[in-house]
Design an enzyme around this catalytic site. Structure first.
Site, PDB file in Angstrom:
ATOM      1  N   ALA A   1       5.043  71.495  17.165  1.00 20.58           N
ATOM      2  CA  ALA A   1       4.229  70.440  17.777  1.00 20.58           C
ATOM      3  C   ALA A   1       4.844  70.049  19.121  1.00 20.58           C
ATOM      4  CB  ALA A   1       4.177  69.232  16.854  1.00 20.58           C
TER       5      ALA A   1
ATOM      6  N   GLY B   1       6.050  73.042  13.509  1.00 24.48           N
ATOM      7  CA  GLY B   1       4.625  73.343  13.399  1.00 24.48           C
ATOM      8  C   GLY B   1       4.343  74.825  13.625  1.00 24.48           C
TER       9      GLY B   1
ATOM     10  N   GLU C   1       4.857  76.309  10.335  1.00 28.08           N
ATOM     11  CA  GLU C   1       3.741  75.865   9.477  1.00 28.08           C
ATOM     12  C   GLU C   1       2.493  76.694   9.767  1.00 28.08           C
ATOM     13  OE1 GLU C   1       4.076  71.632  10.538  1.00 28.08           O
ATOM     14  OE2 GLU C   1       4.442  71.262   8.403  1.00 28.08           O
TER      15      GLU C   1
ATOM     16  N   GLU D   1      12.394  69.703  12.085  1.00 26.73           N
ATOM     17  CA  GLU D   1      11.821  68.350  12.197  1.00 26.73           C
ATOM     18  C   GLU D   1      12.799  67.254  11.802  1.00 26.73           C
ATOM     19  OE1 GLU D   1      10.252  70.948  11.041  1.00 26.73           O
ATOM     20  OE2 GLU D   1       8.091  70.866  11.360  1.00 26.73           O
TER      21      GLU D   1
HETATM   22  C1  LIG Z   1       2.934  66.694  13.062  1.00 24.93           C
HETATM   23  C2  LIG Z   1       4.287  66.217  12.625  1.00 24.93           C
HETATM   24  C3  LIG Z   1       5.203  67.299  12.180  1.00 24.93           C
HETATM   25  C4  LIG Z   1       5.992  67.793  13.284  1.00 24.93           C
HETATM   26  C5  LIG Z   1       5.935  69.085  13.605  1.00 24.93           C
HETATM   27  C6  LIG Z   1       6.739  69.695  14.675  1.00 24.93           C
HETATM   28  O1  LIG Z   1       6.510  70.811  14.972  1.00 24.93           O
HETATM   29  S1  LIG Z   1       7.983  68.831  15.466  1.00 24.93           S
HETATM   30  C7  LIG Z   1       8.671  70.016  16.610  1.00 24.93           C
HETATM   31  C8  LIG Z   1       9.511  70.996  15.882  1.00 24.93           C
HETATM   32  N1  LIG Z   1      10.079  71.952  16.810  1.00 24.93           N
HETATM   33  C9  LIG Z   1      11.299  71.823  17.308  1.00 24.93           C
HETATM   34  O2  LIG Z   1      12.019  70.906  17.011  1.00 24.93           O
HETATM   35  C10 LIG Z   1      11.742  72.882  18.257  1.00 24.93           C
HETATM   36  C11 LIG Z   1      12.260  72.266  19.504  1.00 24.93           C
HETATM   37  N2  LIG Z   1      12.661  73.242  20.482  1.00 24.93           N
HETATM   38  C12 LIG Z   1      13.806  73.932  20.401  1.00 24.93           C
HETATM   39  O3  LIG Z   1      14.577  73.833  19.473  1.00 24.93           O
HETATM   40  C13 LIG Z   1      14.146  74.825  21.556  1.00 24.93           C
HETATM   41  O4  LIG Z   1      13.394  74.419  22.652  1.00 24.93           O
HETATM   42  C14 LIG Z   1      13.865  76.330  21.300  1.00 24.93           C
HETATM   43  C15 LIG Z   1      14.858  76.832  20.259  1.00 24.93           C
HETATM   44  C16 LIG Z   1      12.454  76.581  20.851  1.00 24.93           C
HETATM   45  C17 LIG Z   1      14.065  77.099  22.638  1.00 24.93           C
HETATM   46  O5  LIG Z   1      15.339  76.816  23.146  1.00 24.93           O
HETATM   47  P1  LIG Z   1      15.704  77.145  24.650  1.00 24.93           P
HETATM   48  O6  LIG Z   1      17.155  76.835  24.804  1.00 24.93           O
HETATM   49  O7  LIG Z   1      15.195  78.489  25.000  1.00 24.93           O
HETATM   50  O8  LIG Z   1      14.850  76.129  25.531  1.00 24.93           O
HETATM   51  P2  LIG Z   1      14.991  74.525  25.670  1.00 24.93           P
HETATM   52  O9  LIG Z   1      15.383  73.893  24.408  1.00 24.93           O
HETATM   53  O10 LIG Z   1      15.792  74.225  26.881  1.00 24.93           O
HETATM   54  O11 LIG Z   1      13.468  74.139  25.918  1.00 24.93           O
HETATM   55  C18 LIG Z   1      12.787  74.527  27.102  1.00 24.93           C
HETATM   56  C19 LIG Z   1      11.866  73.402  27.514  1.00 24.93           C
HETATM   57  O12 LIG Z   1      10.848  73.240  26.537  1.00 24.93           O
HETATM   58  C20 LIG Z   1      10.813  71.914  26.048  1.00 24.93           C
HETATM   59  N3  LIG Z   1      10.478  71.961  24.627  1.00 24.93           N
HETATM   60  C21 LIG Z   1      11.015  72.753  23.689  1.00 24.93           C
HETATM   61  N4  LIG Z   1      10.408  72.560  22.507  1.00 24.93           N
HETATM   62  C22 LIG Z   1       9.450  71.626  22.722  1.00 24.93           C
HETATM   63  C23 LIG Z   1       8.489  71.020  21.880  1.00 24.93           C
HETATM   64  N5  LIG Z   1       8.373  71.353  20.584  1.00 24.93           N
HETATM   65  N6  LIG Z   1       7.693  70.109  22.417  1.00 24.93           N
HETATM   66  C24 LIG Z   1       7.772  69.781  23.710  1.00 24.93           C
HETATM   67  N7  LIG Z   1       8.671  70.328  24.551  1.00 24.93           N
HETATM   68  C25 LIG Z   1       9.501  71.237  24.049  1.00 24.93           C
HETATM   69  C26 LIG Z   1      12.222  71.377  26.285  1.00 24.93           C
HETATM   70  O13 LIG Z   1      12.220  69.977  26.369  1.00 24.93           O
HETATM   71  C27 LIG Z   1      12.569  72.053  27.600  1.00 24.93           C
HETATM   72  O14 LIG Z   1      11.963  71.316  28.621  1.00 24.93           O
HETATM   73  P3  LIG Z   1      12.688  71.120  30.037  1.00 24.93           P
HETATM   74  O15 LIG Z   1      14.009  70.451  29.749  1.00 24.93           O
HETATM   75  O16 LIG Z   1      12.840  72.492  30.600  1.00 24.93           O
HETATM   76  O17 LIG Z   1      11.730  70.234  30.788  1.00 24.93           O
END
Ligand SMILES: CCC/C=C/C(=O)SCCNC(=O)CCNC(=O)[C@H](O)C(C)(C)COP(=O)([O-])OP(=O)([O-])OC[C@H]1O[C@@H](n2cnc3c(N)ncnc32)[C@H](O)[C@@H]1OP(=O)([O-])[O-]
Length: 717
Positions: free
Chosen positions: A61, A101, A104, A124
Site C-alpha cells: 500500500a 499489500g 496480499e 506492516e
Molecule cells: C491497508 C492496510 C494494510 C497495509 C498494507 C501495506 O501494504 S503497508 C506497506 C507495506 N510495505 C512496506 O512496508 C514496504 C516499504 N518499503 C520498503 O521496505 C522498501 O522501500 C523496499 C524494500 C520495497 C525497497 O527498498 P529500497 O532501499 O530499494 O528503496 P527505499 O526504501 O529507499 O524506497 C524508495 C522510495 O520509495 C518510497 N516507498 C517505498 N515503499 C513505499 C510505500 N509502500 N509507500 C510509499 N512510498 C514508499 C520510499 O519512501 C522512498 O522514497 P524517497 O525517499 O526516495 O522519496
C-alpha cells in the site's frame, strides 16, 4: 498505472506501473480493478499474469496515503476478492519485492512464481499495522499458522528459496519471471494437462481451511505471552496474533470481518502514525544538506574501495567488520601487539572467515587507502597525534574520519594538511549491528567528504544522518540532560529500579541505569575528569553538588571511586552475580549509599511518580533537541528522531523524541518544562528553549511545518 496487454495469444499481462516500488496508490488500485474486470470479460483471454514494472512486483500500500480518513478509489480487499474469484487462472510473476499489500495481492492470485532473488514479506508490523487486506487470513491458510505468524509478527523479508519450501511460492526460477509465468499460465509441463480451465477452487485461499494445529489454545497463549514480553508497549504485534488466531478458528468471511475490525483500531492510531513517521524519517537523512547550501543532490561522493581502521578496541573491531561486509578491503591497525592478535581473532570470528582484512601494528599500513576511520581511545591529545601522523602518511586525497563520540572535529582537522578532508563518522556499539551513523561535518569539511561518508554509510546498510559539530553532536548532546535528570531523581528520592521501570514501560529496551551499567560508568567518569567536573582538576573548596554555578550530581563519580563500573566489575547501579554478569539485581548497598548521601547533603527523600521520571528525563532531552535544531546542528526534527530510534533504541511506536513531543503537544511540553524549571532553577537544561516557545506561540504547527519556524528563528539569532 496498471498496463494491460494480451500476450502469447491468450494471456492478459497486467503490469503495475508506479515507480519506484509500484505502491498501490489510488490510481493503481483503480487500474487493477479495471484491468481485472477487462481480463474477465475479454473473450480472447484464457489466463492472467500479474507483474510489476521495472523488476519490482509491488512494495505494498502507498504509505503516503495513510492518514487520510478514507482512502480514495477501490479498496484493496475488494480488488483482491475480485481477483481470487476470477474463473480464469491468475499467476503472480514476482520479481524484486512483494511486500505488505504486494504480497496480499500475490496471495489473491491462484499461483505464484518467484525469481530466485525475489523477497516476500509482511512488514506492516513495522508501520504499526498488520496485513489487513486479507493477508492475515490467506497466509495461514497457505503456509500454516506457525509459519504465517512468524512472518507476520517479525515483518522479515523471506527469500525466494525459503518461500518455496513454505509453499508460499509455487515455483522459483532464475530466468525471466514474466515469460515463465506466461508459459506456466498456459501449460504446466508437457506431461500435465493445461492449467487453464482447471478448477481453481483449491487455489482460492479464501476457500481453503487453515491447516489444523494441535494444541491450538496453548500455541496462541504461548505466542501472546512471547509477544507481550517483547512488544514493549507496541500494540500492532498483539493484533497480529489476534488476527492469525481468527484465521485459525473462523471461516474466511468471519476472519475477514475480524481483520477489518482490528485494522480499524490501529489504522489511525498514534502508534501507527509514529511508526509510519519513522519509515520516512529513516529515509530523510539521505537528503542531507549543510548550512553552506551544499546538498545531497549536488555533491558527488568519491569512490572508496580501501579503508583503514586505526585502533582495534570494541568499536574498531565492529567498524572493521561493517566496512569489510560492505565489500571494502580493510587495513586494521593496532599498535599494541596483544590487542592486535586478539582483535584479529575476534574480527575473523565475526566475519566467519569472509571479508578482505589485513592487520598491522604500523600506521604506515594506511598509506595507500582511500579512507581512514580513527577509533582509538577518547582522548584529544592521542587523537591529535594520530591525525598529524595520518596526514603525513596517507596519500593525497585520503579522507580522514574519526569515530569520536563527543570531541571537536575541527580541532582534529586543524592537525592535518587538508582540513576539508576530515569528517566524523560516529558509529554506535556494536558498530557492525547498530544501524545509526552520525556523519559530522566541521566548518571546514568539504561537501565531497560529507557525500563520501554518507554514501559509505549507505553501503554499510546504515541509517546515516549528517550533523554539525558541537560537543556530543546530536545524540550524545541530547543524552546528557537525560542522564543528568536521572541522577538528580536519585538524589531526590528515586531508586534506579523506579527510574528504569518508568523508562522501560515507555518502551526503551533498558532503563538509563541498566544502560549505564552495560556501557560502563567509567566512560562518563573519564569525560567528566577531562572536563574538570571531578577529580584533581576541581578547585579546592568547591561544593560537591555545584559546578559552573549549576546543579551537579557527583553520584556517578562516587560510584566509580568505589570501583563500581557496572557489569564489567560485577556492580554498578545494580548488582551482578559476577564481573561481566548480565542479570541486574537490586543492591541493598546502593539503597544504603543513597540514604547516607542524602543525609550528608541535607536532602529529604520524597515519593517520585513514574510520570515525573518520564517528564523530567524525556522533556529535558527534547528541550535539548529543540536547541540542536535552533543551533542548526541537525537539519530537521526527522533527522533527530532517526538518530534516537536507530542509535539510542527510542521505541519506534513513539516515533522519536521530537515526534513524541508533537504528539504530547508542544504546549504541554512547554508547560512541563516551565513547571520543573521553577522547581529546579539551578538546572538550565529544564529552562524551555526559545524555539519551543516560539513554536507554541505560532500555534504548535505539525512537525513537518516546524522548519518554517526554525528558519525564521535562526535568521534572528
Ligand atoms: C491497508 C492496510 C494494510 C497495509 C498494507 C501495506 O501494504 S503497508 C506497506 C507495506 N510495505 C512496506 O512496508 C514496504 C516499504 N518499503 C520498503 O521496505 C522498501 O522501500 C523496499 C524494500 C520495497 C525497497 O527498498 P529500497 O532501499 O530499494 O528503496 P527505499 O526504501 O529507499 O524506497 C524508495 C522510495 O520509495 C518510497 N516507498 C517505498 N515503499 C513505499 C510505500 N509502500 N509507500 C510509499 N512510498 C514508499 C520510499 O519512501 C522512498 O522514497 P524517497 O525517499 O526516495 O522519496
Amino acid at each position: 498505472m496498471a498496463q494491460y496487454r494480451v500476450v502469447s495469444g491468450s494471456v492478459a499481462l497486467i503490469t503495475i506501473q508506479n515507480p519506484p516500488v509500484n505502491a498501490l496508490r489510488a490510481a493503481v488500485r483503480e487500474g487493477l480493478f479495471n484491468t481485472i474486470k477487462r481480463a474477465s470479460s475479454d473473450p480472447q483471454v484464457r489466463s492472467v499474469v500479474l507483474s510489476g514494472h521495472n523488476g519490482t512486483f509491488c512494495g505494498g500500500a502507498d504509505i503516503k496515503e495513510f492518514g487520510n480518513v478514507s482512502l480514495p478509489g477501490p479498496h484493496l480487499v475488494e480488488i483482491f476478492q475480485l481477483m481470487e474469484d476470477l474463473v480464469k487462472p491468475v499467476v503472480a510473476a514476482i520479481e524484486g519485492f512483494a511486500l505488505g499489500g504486494g504480497l496480499e495481492l500475490a496471495l489473491a492470485c491462484h499461483y505464484r512464481i518467484g525469481h530466485s532473488k525475489a523477497k516476500v514479506g509482511f512488514p506492516e508490523v513495522n508501520l504499526g499495522l498488520f496485513p489487513g487486506a486479507g493477508g492475515s487470513q490467506r497466509l495461514p491458510r497457505l503456509v500454516g499458522v506457525p509459519a504465517a505468524l512468524d512472518i507476520i509478527i517479525t515483518g522479515r523479508h523471506v527469500a525466494a528459496g525459503e518461500a518455496l519450501k513454505l509453499g508460499l511460492l509455487d515455483r522459483v526460477i532464475d530466468q525471466n519471471t514474466v515469460d515463465a509465468a506466461v508459459t506456466f499460465s498456459k501449460i504446466q509441463k508437457c506431461t500435465s494437462p493445461p492449467i487453464s480451465g482447471k478448477p481453481l477452487d483449491n487455489h482460492r485461499l479464501g476457500n481453503r481451511p487453515c491447516p489444523p494445529l494441535e494444541n491450538m489454545d496453548a500455541f496462541f497463549e504461548e505466542a501472546m505471552k512471547r509477544v507481550h514480553s517483547r512488544a514493549r508497549g507496541a500494540v500492532a504485534p498483539i493484533t497480529c496474533v489476534q488476527a492469525v488466531r481468527g484465521a485459525a478458528t473462523l471461516p474466511f468471511h468471519k476472519g475477514m470481518e475480524l481483520e477489518k475490525m482490528l485494522l480499524g483500531t490501529l489504522f489511525n492510531s498514534a502508534q501507527a502514525q509514529a511508526s509510519q513517521y519513522c519509515f520516512f524519517a529513516e529515509r530523510a537523512g539521505a537528503r542531507w544538506s549543510m548550512p553552506s547550501g551544499a546538498r545531497w543532490d549536488t555533491c558527488k561522493a568519491k569512490p572508496i574501495s580501501t579503508a583503514a581502521v586505526i585502533g582495534l578496541g570494541t568499536m574498531g573491531r565492529g567498524i572493521t567488520v561493517a566496512l569489510a561486509r560492505a565489500g571494502l578491503s580493510v587495513v586494521a591497525v593496532e599498535t599494541q601487539e596483544h590487542q592486535l592478535a586478539e582483535a584479529q581473532r575476534a574480527v575473523s570470528r565475526m566475519l566467519k572467515g569472509g571479508g578482505r582484512v589485513s592487520y598491522s601494528p604500523d600506521l604506515q599500513a594506511a598509506a595507500e587507502v582511500d579512507l581512514v576511520v580513527e577509533a582509538v581511545f577518547e582522548d584529544m591529545a592521542i587523537k591529535e597525534k594520530i591525525f598529524k601522523q595520518l596526514s603525513e602518511v596517507c596519500k593525497p586525497g585520503t579522507l580522514l574520519t574519526t569515530n569520536t563520540s563527543t570531541l571537536d572535529i575541527d580541532r582534529l582537522a586543524s592537525c592535518t594538511r587538508d582540513p576539508q578532508l576530515v569528517v566524523g563518522m560516529h558509529f554506535f556499539a556494536p558498530a557492525h549491528i547498530m544501524r545509526l551513523l552520525e556523519v559530522v561535518y566541521g566548518p571546514r569539511s568539504s561537501p565531497e567528504a560529507v557525500a563520501t561518508a554518507m554514501q559509505l554509510g549507505k553501503r554499510m546498510g546504515k541509517v546515516s544522518v549528517a550533523v554539525g559539530n558541537c560537543t556530543g553532536f546530536v545524540g550524545n548532546r541530547m543524552l546528557k540532560p537525560y542522564l543528568e535528570q536521572a541522577n538528580f531523581l536519585l538524589e531526590e528520592g528515586a531508586t534506579p529500579e523506579l527510574v528504569d521501570a518508568a523508562l522501560e514501560e515507555f518502551g526503551f529496551p533498558m532503563g538509563v541505569f541498566k544502560m549505564s551499567d552495560l556501557s560502563g560508568l567509567d566512560v562518563g567518569w573519564r569525560v567528566r575528569k577531562e572536563e574538570g567536573l571531578t577529580g584533581p582538576g576541581v578547585t579546592a573548596g568547591q561544593p560537591m553538588r555545584i559546578r559552573h554555578g549549576r546543579r551537579y550530581s557527583p553520584l556517578g563519580d562516587l560510584m566509580c571511586e568505589e570501583g563500581r563500573y557496572g557489569q564489567k566489575t560485577g556492580s554498578g547501579w545494580y548488582l551482578y552475580d559476577k564481573p561481566g554478569g548480565r542479570v541486574a539485581r537490586s543492591d541493598p548497598w546502593l539503597r544504603n549509599f543513597l540514604e547516607q548521601y542524602r543525609a550528608r547533603h541535607g536532602l529529604v527523600a520524597r515519593r517520585i511518580s513514574q510520570q515525573e521520571v518520564l517528564e523530567r528525563c524525556l522533556y529535558a532531552l527534547i528541550n535539548e533537541g529543540f536547541r540542536v535544531l535552533e543551533d542548526g546542528i541537525a537539519a530537521s526534527p526527522q533527522n533527530i528522531d532517526a538518530i534516537y530510534v536507530f542509535g539510542y533504541s527510542w521505541p519506534k511506536h513513539r516515533g522519536g523524541p521530537m515526534f513524541y513531543a508533537s504528539q504530547v503537544g508542544l504546549a504541554r511540553v512547554l508547560e512541563g518544562l516551565n513547571h520543573y524549571h521553577q522547581a529546579h532553577p539551578d538546572v538550565p537544561h529544564l529552562e524551555p528553549c526559545s524555539l519551543l516557545r516560539r513554536l507554541v506561540a505560532s500555534g504548535s504547527p505539525p512537525i513537518n511545518k516546524w522548519s518554517e519556524v526554525v528558519k525564521g528563528h535562526r535568521s534572528q539569532l
